[in-house]
Design a protein around this motif. Structure first.
Motif, short mmCIF file in Angstrom:
data_model
loop_
_atom_site.label_atom_id
_atom_site.label_comp_id
_atom_site.label_asym_id
_atom_site.label_seq_id
_atom_site.Cartn_x
_atom_site.Cartn_y
_atom_site.Cartn_z
N SER A 195 -128.20 -76.16 -10.05
CA SER A 195 -127.16 -76.22 -11.06
C SER A 195 -126.75 -74.82 -11.50
CB SER A 195 -127.65 -77.03 -12.27
OG SER A 195 -126.69 -77.04 -13.30
N VAL A 196 -127.72 -73.93 -11.65
CA VAL A 196 -127.41 -72.56 -12.08
C VAL A 196 -126.57 -71.86 -11.01
CG1 VAL A 196 -128.34 -70.33 -12.77
CG2 VAL A 196 -129.48 -72.43 -13.51
N ARG A 197 -126.90 -72.07 -9.75
CA ARG A 197 -126.12 -71.47 -8.67
C ARG A 197 -124.69 -72.01 -8.67
NH1 ARG A 197 -129.10 -69.11 -4.36
NH2 ARG A 197 -127.69 -69.98 -2.80
N ASN A 198 -124.53 -73.30 -8.94
CA ASN A 198 -123.19 -73.87 -9.05
C ASN A 198 -122.45 -73.28 -10.25
OD1 ASN A 198 -123.51 -75.55 -6.80
ND2 ASN A 198 -124.32 -77.23 -8.02
N PHE A 199 -123.19 -73.03 -11.32
CA PHE A 199 -122.61 -72.40 -12.51
C PHE A 199 -122.09 -71.00 -12.18
CE2 PHE A 199 -123.53 -69.36 -15.96
CZ PHE A 199 -122.58 -69.77 -16.89
N PHE A 200 -122.84 -70.24 -11.39
CA PHE A 200 -122.38 -68.92 -10.96
C PHE A 200 -121.02 -69.03 -10.26
CE2 PHE A 200 -127.04 -67.31 -10.43
CZ PHE A 200 -127.13 -67.14 -11.80
N ASP A 201 -120.90 -70.03 -9.38
CA ASP A 201 -119.62 -70.23 -8.68
C ASP A 201 -118.50 -70.52 -9.68
OD1 ASP A 201 -120.79 -69.91 -6.17
OD2 ASP A 201 -121.16 -72.06 -5.92
N GLU A 202 -118.80 -71.36 -10.66
CA GLU A 202 -117.77 -71.73 -11.65
C GLU A 202 -117.29 -70.50 -12.42
OE1 GLU A 202 -119.53 -74.68 -14.13
OE2 GLU A 202 -119.63 -76.21 -12.55
N MET A 203 -118.22 -69.65 -12.83
CA MET A 203 -117.83 -68.48 -13.62
C MET A 203 -117.04 -67.48 -12.79
SD MET A 203 -118.77 -69.06 -16.69
CE MET A 203 -118.28 -70.77 -16.29
N MET A 204 -117.40 -67.32 -11.52
CA MET A 204 -116.63 -66.42 -10.67
C MET A 204 -115.22 -66.96 -10.44
SD MET A 204 -118.52 -63.72 -9.90
CE MET A 204 -118.77 -63.80 -11.66
N GLU A 205 -115.09 -68.28 -10.31
CA GLU A 205 -113.78 -68.89 -10.10
C GLU A 205 -112.89 -68.75 -11.34
OE1 GLU A 205 -114.62 -72.89 -9.01
OE2 GLU A 205 -115.44 -72.37 -7.04
N VAL A 206 -113.49 -68.77 -12.51
CA VAL A 206 -112.72 -68.61 -13.76
C VAL A 206 -112.20 -67.19 -13.90
CG1 VAL A 206 -112.91 -68.65 -16.28
CG2 VAL A 206 -113.89 -70.49 -14.94
N GLY A 207 -112.89 -66.23 -13.29
CA GLY A 207 -112.42 -64.85 -13.31
C GLY A 207 -113.21 -63.91 -14.19
N VAL A 208 -114.45 -64.27 -14.55
CA VAL A 208 -115.26 -63.35 -15.35
C VAL A 208 -115.62 -62.12 -14.51
CG1 VAL A 208 -116.19 -65.23 -16.74
CG2 VAL A 208 -117.50 -64.37 -14.80
N GLU A 209 -115.77 -61.00 -15.19
CA GLU A 209 -116.07 -59.75 -14.50
C GLU A 209 -117.44 -59.78 -13.86
OE1 GLU A 209 -115.15 -55.70 -16.32
OE2 GLU A 209 -117.33 -55.82 -16.59
N SER A 210 -118.44 -60.27 -14.61
CA SER A 210 -119.81 -60.30 -14.11
C SER A 210 -120.65 -61.18 -15.02
CB SER A 210 -120.40 -58.89 -14.02
OG SER A 210 -120.29 -58.23 -15.27
N MET A 211 -121.89 -61.44 -14.59
CA MET A 211 -122.76 -62.35 -15.31
C MET A 211 -124.10 -61.69 -15.63
SD MET A 211 -122.07 -65.69 -12.87
CE MET A 211 -122.58 -64.77 -11.39
N MET A 212 -124.67 -62.11 -16.73
CA MET A 212 -126.03 -61.71 -17.08
C MET A 212 -126.87 -62.97 -17.20
SD MET A 212 -127.35 -59.64 -20.46
CE MET A 212 -129.10 -59.63 -20.88
N VAL A 213 -128.08 -62.93 -16.67
CA VAL A 213 -128.96 -64.10 -16.73
C VAL A 213 -130.37 -63.63 -17.05
CG1 VAL A 213 -129.33 -64.05 -14.22
CG2 VAL A 213 -129.72 -66.17 -15.50
N SER A 214 -131.05 -64.35 -17.94
CA SER A 214 -132.40 -63.94 -18.32
C SER A 214 -133.20 -65.15 -18.78
CB SER A 214 -132.34 -62.89 -19.44
OG SER A 214 -131.74 -63.44 -20.60
N PRO A 215 -134.52 -65.07 -18.69
CA PRO A 215 -135.36 -66.15 -19.20
C PRO A 215 -135.43 -66.12 -20.72
CG PRO A 215 -136.72 -64.37 -18.36
CD PRO A 215 -135.30 -64.00 -18.05
N GLY A 216 -135.54 -67.29 -21.33
CA GLY A 216 -135.61 -67.37 -22.79
C GLY A 216 -137.00 -67.11 -23.30
N TYR A 217 -137.07 -66.43 -24.43
CA TYR A 217 -138.35 -66.16 -25.10
C TYR A 217 -138.23 -66.52 -26.57
CZ TYR A 217 -139.74 -64.04 -20.81
OH TYR A 217 -140.04 -63.87 -19.50
N SER A 218 -139.33 -66.92 -27.16
CA SER A 218 -139.28 -67.57 -28.47
C SER A 218 -139.19 -66.59 -29.63
CB SER A 218 -140.52 -68.44 -28.67
OG SER A 218 -141.69 -67.67 -28.69
N TYR A 219 -138.43 -67.03 -30.63
CA TYR A 219 -138.47 -66.43 -31.96
C TYR A 219 -139.52 -67.18 -32.76
CZ TYR A 219 -133.89 -64.24 -31.16
OH TYR A 219 -132.86 -63.48 -30.68
#
Length: 378
Positions: free
Chosen positions: A179-203
């Motif tokens: 799903s995340v890989r498909n999301f990457f495709d979606e964002m590139m198709e929309v025309g975003v310059e680039s993406m940042m991705v990171s694991p979540g850590y707790s507050y």
């Protein structure tokens, strides 16, 4: 190209100046939080858990400019809360652009179309939209149905208006790499310059404490997700930091690389912890016990961490610390990471671990050493 050449040159020349001056500790990005209030109540966020009188407070533009000048970092990230709710956010951004700082205005984009007219497109301004994956995953993460569609409308409007637009995605336990890989495709198709991705850590204050990944699960997810990548994907991150998340590199934490300034002052590292505040950047740098942070420090709150604010500056320092580091970065920039085992993992069912994990940071202090070691393998 993921970022403009001018930005890459500014950052590279800045880091090299610090190296030539013999500075071992220097800021790379200032995390400037002008407010904590937000129009969402995400389960993994602790900011809006502050009492009402705190949520009503704002940093003034003068406070922001003073902090930026005092710190001197070439890049400024403006998270929150939701910065677009700040009554003077346009003035803050305009002042930072005038200082030729590269700004990432972080937003959930619910107000983006409404507020877009307040800003002017500039190479110094990137609108960083928080998108936690495809529609179903994003709406679940931000606890709002329809949030994805509203954010996507905001992205399209900003791209059409000529703004630099990036995305910022936080992944939690149970994230589906396909799903995340498909999301990457979606964002590139929309025309975003680039993406940042990171694991979540707790507050400490985050309502949901069950869905934060251990280091081993983080590496497996990122290796599966980022191997065999497409040429069309563009990431707004150090390529060797992504290798670190994939388990291909080891770095020590650089807790001074992304200092945080907010309504309480200069937050002692890291922004996920609650270790107090300093009145000035100078005091922060001179009085903080830096050896007390990072996975090698023995601090149980850091034992399970791979967060970008501590480890991406380490990778940037590595890039400019030696010819080998620079060469590795260039190689990683163009690598697609072919990996047959990772392709096989894409076919496996994703099962989140919902059980108690004693190494999730805020629980770590209560765990016995043996339990900590077992949890780090999760």
């Amino acid at each position: 190209m993921a970022v403009p050449v001018s930005q890459m040159w500014t950052v590279a020349s800045y880091v090299l100046r610090q190296k030539l001056a013999g500075r071992k500790r220097y800021p790379l990005v200032l995390m400037l939080e002008p407010l904590f209030r937000c129009n969402l109540a995400c389960a993994g966020c602790g900011k809006i858990q502050y009492p009402t009188h705190i949520l009503k407070k704002d940093l003034s533009p003068e406070d922001c400019f003073k902090a930026v000048d005092e710190c001197g970092a070439p890049m400024v990230s403006i998270p929150g809360g939701e910065p677009l709710m700040h009554p003077q956010i346009a003035e803050i951004v305009e002042g930072l652009v005038a200082r030729k700082k590269y700004i990432y205005l972080c937003t959930n984009a619910l107000l983006l179309k409404e507020k877009l007219h307040l800003f002017k497109p500039s190479k110094y301004l990137s609108i960083s939209v928080h998108m936690d994956g495809q529609k179903e995953h994003h709406d679940f993460s931000v606890c709002r149905e329809g949030g994805y569609d509203l954010a996507l409308d905001g992205i399209r409007a900003a791209v059409k208006a000529g703004f630099r637009v990036t995305t910022n995605t936080t992944l939690f336990d149970g994230a589906d790499p396909n799903s995340v890989r498909n999301f990457f495709d979606e964002m590139m198709e929309v025309g975003v310059e680039s993406m940042m991705v990171s694991p979540g850590y707790s507050y400490d204050k985050a309502p949901d404490q069950k869905h934060f990944m251990g280091r081993a699960r983080t590496r497996r997810l990122f290796r599966t997700m980022l191997s065999n990548r497409k040429k069309t994907w563009r990431f707004n991150q150090s390529p060797i930091f992504l290798e670190y998340l994939m388990g291909k590199r080891h770095y020590k934490c650089t807790p001074w690389g992304m200092p945080t300034y907010n309504i309480f002052g200069w937050q002692k590292p890291c922004y996920l912890l609650q270790d107090g505040y300093a009145e000035s950047y100078k005091e922060l740098m001179e009085t903080t016990e830096w050896a007390s942070y990072g996975t090698e420090s023995g601090n149980p709150q850091c034992a399970n961490c791979m967060v970008h604010c501590g480890y991406e500056p380490s990778s940037v320092d590595d890039t400019f610390g030696s010819l080998r580091g620079f060469a590795d970065t260039v190689k990683a920039t163009f690598s697609l990471y072919p990996d047959k085992d990772a392709l096989t993992d894409l076919d496996r069912e994703t099962r989140p671990v919902h059980s108690y994990n004693p190494l999730i940071q805020i629980e770590a202090h209560a765990a016995a050493p043996q339990a900590q070691e077992e949890a780090s393998r999760v």
